[in-house]
Write a protein that holds these residues in place. Structure first.
Motif, PDB file in Angstrom:
ATOM      1  N   ALA A  20      10.534   4.974 -13.210  1.00 12.84           N
ATOM      2  CA  ALA A  20      11.627   4.110 -13.778  1.00 12.84           C
ATOM      3  C   ALA A  20      11.138   3.314 -14.830  1.00 12.84           C
ATOM      4  CB  ALA A  20      11.924   3.261 -12.618  1.00 12.84           C
ATOM      5  N   TYR A  21      10.037   2.630 -14.788  1.00 12.95           N
ATOM      6  CA  TYR A  21       9.506   1.766 -15.886  1.00 12.95           C
ATOM      7  C   TYR A  21       9.452   2.706 -17.242  1.00 12.95           C
ATOM      8  CZ  TYR A  21       7.687  -2.229 -13.470  1.00 12.95           C
ATOM      9  OH  TYR A  21       7.678  -3.586 -12.594  1.00 12.95           O
ATOM     10  N   LYS A  22       9.219   4.091 -17.265  1.00 15.23           N
ATOM     11  CA  LYS A  22       8.999   4.869 -18.433  1.00 15.23           C
ATOM     12  C   LYS A  22      10.286   5.115 -18.851  1.00 15.23           C
ATOM     13  CE  LYS A  22       7.260   9.296 -20.104  1.00 15.23           C
ATOM     14  NZ  LYS A  22       7.932  10.343 -19.921  1.00 15.23           N
ATOM     15  N   ARG A  23      11.315   5.283 -18.104  1.00 15.82           N
ATOM     16  CA  ARG A  23      12.740   5.780 -18.415  1.00 15.82           C
ATOM     17  C   ARG A  23      13.388   4.339 -18.983  1.00 15.82           C
ATOM     18  NH1 ARG A  23      15.712  10.122 -16.806  1.00 15.82           N
ATOM     19  NH2 ARG A  23      14.447  11.895 -16.527  1.00 15.82           N
ATOM     20  N   ALA A  24      12.840   3.376 -18.415  1.00 15.97           N
ATOM     21  CA  ALA A  24      13.622   1.946 -19.063  1.00 15.97           C
ATOM     22  C   ALA A  24      12.725   1.623 -20.238  1.00 15.97           C
ATOM     23  CB  ALA A  24      13.431   0.742 -17.941  1.00 15.97           C
TER      24      ALA A  24
ATOM     25  N   ASP B 204       3.781   0.208 -20.857  1.00 15.37           N
ATOM     26  CA  ASP B 204       2.787  -0.310 -20.130  1.00 15.37           C
ATOM     27  C   ASP B 204       2.714  -0.570 -18.545  1.00 15.37           C
ATOM     28  OD1 ASP B 204       1.491  -0.430 -22.879  1.00 15.37           O
ATOM     29  OD2 ASP B 204       2.143  -2.343 -23.090  1.00 15.37           O
ATOM     30  N   GLU B 205       3.863  -1.060 -18.293  1.00 14.26           N
ATOM     31  CA  GLU B 205       3.986  -1.373 -16.823  1.00 14.26           C
ATOM     32  C   GLU B 205       3.981  -0.029 -16.077  1.00 14.26           C
ATOM     33  OE1 GLU B 205       6.934  -5.002 -16.359  1.00 14.26           O
ATOM     34  OE2 GLU B 205       7.508  -3.641 -17.947  1.00 14.26           O
ATOM     35  N   ALA B 206       4.492   1.134 -16.764  1.00 16.85           N
ATOM     36  CA  ALA B 206       4.583   2.446 -16.075  1.00 16.85           C
ATOM     37  C   ALA B 206       2.916   2.849 -15.772  1.00 16.85           C
ATOM     38  CB  ALA B 206       5.026   3.384 -16.829  1.00 16.85           C
ATOM     39  N   VAL B 207       2.218   2.681 -16.953  1.00 16.62           N
ATOM     40  CA  VAL B 207       0.729   2.966 -16.729  1.00 16.62           C
ATOM     41  C   VAL B 207       0.102   2.415 -15.549  1.00 16.62           C
ATOM     42  CG1 VAL B 207      -1.332   3.101 -17.982  1.00 16.62           C
ATOM     43  CG2 VAL B 207       0.643   3.822 -19.012  1.00 16.62           C
ATOM     44  N   ARG B 208       0.366   0.925 -15.481  1.00 19.50           N
ATOM     45  CA  ARG B 208      -0.363   0.242 -14.638  1.00 19.50           C
ATOM     46  C   ARG B 208       0.393   0.545 -12.987  1.00 19.50           C
ATOM     47  NH1 ARG B 208       0.143  -3.930 -18.244  1.00 19.50           N
ATOM     48  NH2 ARG B 208       2.296  -4.628 -17.510  1.00 19.50           N
ATOM     49  N   ALA B 209       1.626   0.924 -12.962  1.00 20.40           N
ATOM     50  CA  ALA B 209       2.014   1.141 -11.540  1.00 20.40           C
ATOM     51  C   ALA B 209       1.403   2.498 -11.135  1.00 20.40           C
ATOM     52  CB  ALA B 209       3.504   1.323 -11.744  1.00 20.40           C
TER      53      ALA B 209
ATOM     54  N   ASP C 112       0.667  -1.150  -0.082  1.00 23.51           N
ATOM     55  CA  ASP C 112      -0.165  -0.008   0.049  1.00 23.51           C
ATOM     56  C   ASP C 112       0.654   1.194   0.008  1.00 23.51           C
ATOM     57  OD1 ASP C 112      -2.054  -1.607  -0.073  1.00 23.51           O
ATOM     58  OD2 ASP C 112      -2.553  -1.445   2.217  1.00 23.51           O
ATOM     59  N   TYR C 113       2.124   1.208  -0.395  1.00 20.91           N
ATOM     60  CA  TYR C 113       2.997   2.192  -0.142  1.00 20.91           C
ATOM     61  C   TYR C 113       3.171   3.023  -1.662  1.00 20.91           C
ATOM     62  CZ  TYR C 113       7.033   5.284   1.245  1.00 20.91           C
ATOM     63  OH  TYR C 113       7.976   5.946   1.422  1.00 20.91           O
ATOM     64  N   ALA C 114       2.106   4.001  -1.651  1.00 19.89           N
ATOM     65  CA  ALA C 114       1.593   4.623  -3.009  1.00 19.89           C
ATOM     66  C   ALA C 114       2.980   5.306  -3.489  1.00 19.89           C
ATOM     67  CB  ALA C 114       0.746   5.721  -2.998  1.00 19.89           C
ATOM     68  N   VAL C 115       4.020   5.886  -2.744  1.00 23.63           N
ATOM     69  CA  VAL C 115       5.156   6.594  -3.424  1.00 23.63           C
ATOM     70  C   VAL C 115       5.792   5.745  -4.191  1.00 23.63           C
ATOM     71  CG1 VAL C 115       7.210   7.810  -2.409  1.00 23.63           C
ATOM     72  CG2 VAL C 115       5.184   8.190  -1.474  1.00 23.63           C
ATOM     73  N   ALA C 116       6.119   4.469  -3.590  1.00 20.08           N
ATOM     74  CA  ALA C 116       6.958   3.374  -4.372  1.00 20.08           C
ATOM     75  C   ALA C 116       6.440   3.175  -5.929  1.00 20.08           C
ATOM     76  CB  ALA C 116       6.823   2.127  -3.851  1.00 20.08           C
ATOM     77  N   TYR C 117       4.953   2.937  -5.978  1.00 25.77           N
ATOM     78  CA  TYR C 117       4.318   2.890  -7.087  1.00 25.77           C
ATOM     79  C   TYR C 117       4.811   4.166  -8.157  1.00 25.77           C
ATOM     80  CZ  TYR C 117       1.803  -1.287  -5.529  1.00 25.77           C
ATOM     81  OH  TYR C 117       1.554  -2.364  -5.155  1.00 25.77           O
ATOM     82  N   VAL C 118       4.391   5.132  -7.626  1.00 35.22           N
ATOM     83  CA  VAL C 118       4.863   6.389  -8.617  1.00 35.22           C
ATOM     84  C   VAL C 118       6.296   6.378  -9.130  1.00 35.22           C
ATOM     85  CG1 VAL C 118       4.895   8.996  -8.450  1.00 35.22           C
ATOM     86  CG2 VAL C 118       3.109   7.920  -7.404  1.00 35.22           C
ATOM     87  N   ASN C 119       7.181   6.067  -8.192  1.00 35.35           N
ATOM     88  CA  ASN C 119       8.543   6.288  -8.521  1.00 35.35           C
ATOM     89  C   ASN C 119       8.902   4.908  -9.355  1.00 35.35           C
ATOM     90  OD1 ASN C 119       8.533   8.275  -6.612  1.00 35.35           O
ATOM     91  ND2 ASN C 119      10.121   7.414  -5.496  1.00 35.35           N
ATOM     92  N   LEU C 120       8.157   3.949  -9.149  1.00 37.87           N
ATOM     93  CA  LEU C 120       8.330   2.658 -10.057  1.00 37.87           C
ATOM     94  C   LEU C 120       7.669   3.091 -11.479  1.00 37.87           C
ATOM     95  CD1 LEU C 120       8.891  -0.277 -10.537  1.00 37.87           C
ATOM     96  CD2 LEU C 120       6.763  -0.685  -9.733  1.00 37.87           C
ATOM     97  N   ALA C 121       6.730   3.716 -11.557  1.00 36.79           N
ATOM     98  CA  ALA C 121       5.876   4.208 -12.846  1.00 36.79           C
ATOM     99  C   ALA C 121       7.165   5.119 -13.583  1.00 36.79           C
ATOM    100  CB  ALA C 121       4.971   5.067 -12.864  1.00 36.79           C
TER     101      ALA C 121
END
Length: 167
Positions: free
Chosen positions: A135-139, A143-148, A124-133
């Protein structure tokens, strides 16, 4: 009017912790580092249990790492984040902040791994999902960025509703 004052009720500005957090909020990283270092050195555990004392120490180490990152002392910041993880294994804010250091250094796969570890530790740690999105976008994993990002939005909306629910 009461919502304005409620912000100050949780940690008094008169306490070292309150002064440190207030300094971080206004981006006075030198003052925050000094206050947090003093709290860590005093080793005054005002927590009711050993587990609570460990979480408080991890919190303080993580916040000092944030202050040091703000001062561009990245190795010291990474050391504080790692020390927070030594105190409380899988502490989501420290994992996320280590991911942030990797992200800033252009190591997107390492950042993704840290963010995913933070999410495993606290789904439930939303900040990690935002940052993951991000990082996914930069990588290039859009699609994974949008889901995150959607997951972060759902978590944020849910937490907002929980805060507003009458007790």
């Amino acid at each position: 009017m009461f919502r304005f004052w409620r912000r100050f009720a949780s940690c008094s500005a008169a306490s070292g912790r309150g002064r440190a957090l207030a300094a971080l909020k206004r981006r006075d990283f030198e003052r925050a580092e000094r206050e947090l270092s003093a709290l860590l050195e005093s080793d005054r555990a005002a927590a009711p249990s050993e587990k609570a004392a460990a979480r408080e120490r991890a919190f303080l180490l993580n916040k000092r790492g944030v202050a040091r990152a703000g001062l561009r002392r990245l190795e010291a910041a990474a050391g504080d984040f790692a020390a927070a993880l030594d105190v409380v294994a899988n502490y989501p804010p420290a994992l996320t902040n280590l991911g942030n250091l990797s992200f800033e250094g252009g190591a997107f796969d390492a950042a993704i791994a840290r963010y995913e570890a933070a999410i495993l530790a606290d789904p439930d740690y939303a900040v990690a999902y935002v940052n993951l999105a991000a990082a996914y976008k930069r990588a290039g994993r859009v699609d994974e960025a949008v889901r995150a990002l959607r997951r972060a939005q759902r978590l944020d909306a849910t937490s907002f509703l929980r805060r507003r629910r009458p007790r």
